[in-house]
Design an enzyme around this catalytic site. Structure first.
Site, PDB file in Angstrom:
ATOM      1  N   GLY A  16       2.334   1.685  -9.537  1.00 23.79           N
ATOM      2  CA  GLY A  16       3.202   0.765 -10.265  1.00 23.79           C
ATOM      3  C   GLY A  16       4.426   1.427 -10.860  1.00 23.79           C
ATOM      4  N   THR A  86      -0.439  -4.950  -8.199  1.00 19.94           N
ATOM      5  CA  THR A  86      -1.476  -3.961  -7.917  1.00 19.94           C
ATOM      6  C   THR A  86      -2.437  -3.927  -9.092  1.00 19.94           C
ATOM      7  OG1 THR A  86      -1.921  -1.627  -7.417  1.00 19.94           O
ATOM      8  CG2 THR A  86      -0.029  -2.085  -8.814  1.00 19.94           C
ATOM      9  N   LYS A 168     -12.109  -5.261  -2.967  1.00 20.61           N
ATOM     10  CA  LYS A 168     -10.829  -5.458  -2.302  1.00 20.61           C
ATOM     11  C   LYS A 168     -10.892  -6.587  -1.278  1.00 20.61           C
ATOM     12  CE  LYS A 168      -8.795  -2.271  -4.634  1.00 20.61           C
ATOM     13  NZ  LYS A 168      -7.845  -2.671  -5.698  1.00 20.61           N
ATOM     14  N   LEU A 193      -6.240   5.885   1.548  1.00 20.93           N
ATOM     15  CA  LEU A 193      -6.508   6.683   0.349  1.00 20.93           C
ATOM     16  C   LEU A 193      -5.196   7.297  -0.149  1.00 20.93           C
ATOM     17  CD1 LEU A 193      -8.593   8.032  -1.600  1.00 20.93           C
ATOM     18  CD2 LEU A 193      -8.675   9.930   0.052  1.00 20.93           C
TER      19      LEU A 193
END
Length: 309
Positions: A16, A86, A168, A193
């Site tokens: 972010g 996010t 998710k 990842l």
């Protein structure tokens, strides 16, 4: 060079805060949303945001919001043409478990509903994960590469306690269902990842890493590439649906060993037999869809950097 106003939520995390910085560089006005009551201690991210807030250009506005407080989300979105969303786990619940799935699903539902009620929102860029793609019963028998058309099996995730994949998967499906029902334009970035400075052995993405590795599905992404992918998906008018985002495949013993040393630097070296292992697992996951739209974007970004130099 863009001049519109966008919102980044949650802006206090690694992704972010990097999104905020890059968007400001590209000329956006940014509403940076941090979770109310979050105390990130010595984390540079909030300090960075608070420092920029005093900058002369006044293009950054910091909002303290709660993903479960609908009105605070509406306030942060006001006047924005886009949202980069996010999820950052609450500080009092930093690890993924079955409970976290419900938290993340409810947060995404609230945020997407708020977007649907905000007339100025034109597009949502939703951060998801490769773990919402790879966990399938038939992953080894399917001859074709996995791509954005594939979904993880929620029941399989529950069975093997793959909580990150479960969370998710269900969260992204919830977001897509609501976006389609409300007529929201949304794209998802399903990230590998993240290879950032905050990566540790406790990262929930790593549950099942050995299976992903042996199946040719263990992929990673650099922070800069991930940020670029988000902004590219937002700015490209042709973008749609899901985009698998990674720029490295770990399918060779030396790659796996290098990652293991990064995650556990104090652990003893592996046995000699492991060092001599020369097996290379065939990559079985594709990010061609993202790469197609990234070519022109990266060329344009280089031009912007040169002009700003």
């Amino acid at each position: 060079m863009a001049s519109s106003t966008v919102c980044v939520m949650d802006a206090s995390g690694e992704l972010g805060s990097s999104l905020v910085e890059r968007l400001l560089q590209r000329g956006y006005t940014v509403h940076a949303v941090v979770q109310s009551g979050q105390n990130h201690g010595d984390d540079h991210d909030l300090k960075y945001l608070d420092g920029i807030c005093c900058d002369e250009n006044k293009k950054l506005k910091v909002f303290h919001s709660d993903p479960f407080d609908y009105q605070s989300i509406i306030g942060a979105l006001r006047g924005c043409s886009g949202l980069f969303y996010t999820f950052e786990p609450p500080q009092d619940q930093p690890t993924y478990d079955e409970f976290m799935t419900d938290v993340e699903v409810r947060a995404a539902h609230n945020v997407l509903e708020a977007c649907a009620q905000t007339d100025t929102i034109e597009k949502v860029v939703f951060t998801s994960s490769i773990t919402a793609v790879v966990w399938r019963d038939d992953r080894t028998s399917d001859s074709s590469d996995l791509d954005e058309r594939h979904w993880s099996d929620a029941n399989l995730c529950r069975k093997f306690k793959l909580w990150h994949g479960l969370s998710k998967t269900l969260t992204e499906k919830t977001a897509w269902a609501l976006a389609m029902d409300r007529g929201l334009s949304m794209v998802s970035i399903n990230a590998g990842l993240l290879m950032g400075p905050q990566l540790s052995i406790s990262n929930p993405y790593l549950k099942g890493a050995a299976e992903m590795y042996e199946d040719g599905l263990f992929v990673t992404v650099d922070l800069n590439f991930l940020v670029d992918a988000h902004i590219c998906a937002f700015e490209d008018v042709s973008s749609y649906g899901r985009y698998l985002c990674f720029n490295h495949v770990i399918n060779r013993p030396e790659d796996a060993l290098q990652l293991a040393r990064k995650l556990t630097p104090s652990s003893p070296p592996p046995p000699q037999s492991y060092e001599e292992d020369k097996r290379i697992f065939q990559q079985r996951i594709s990010n061609k869809k993202l790469n197609k739209i990234m070519v022109d974007f990266q060329r344009g970004s280089q031009e912007i950097e040169q002009n700003n130099a």
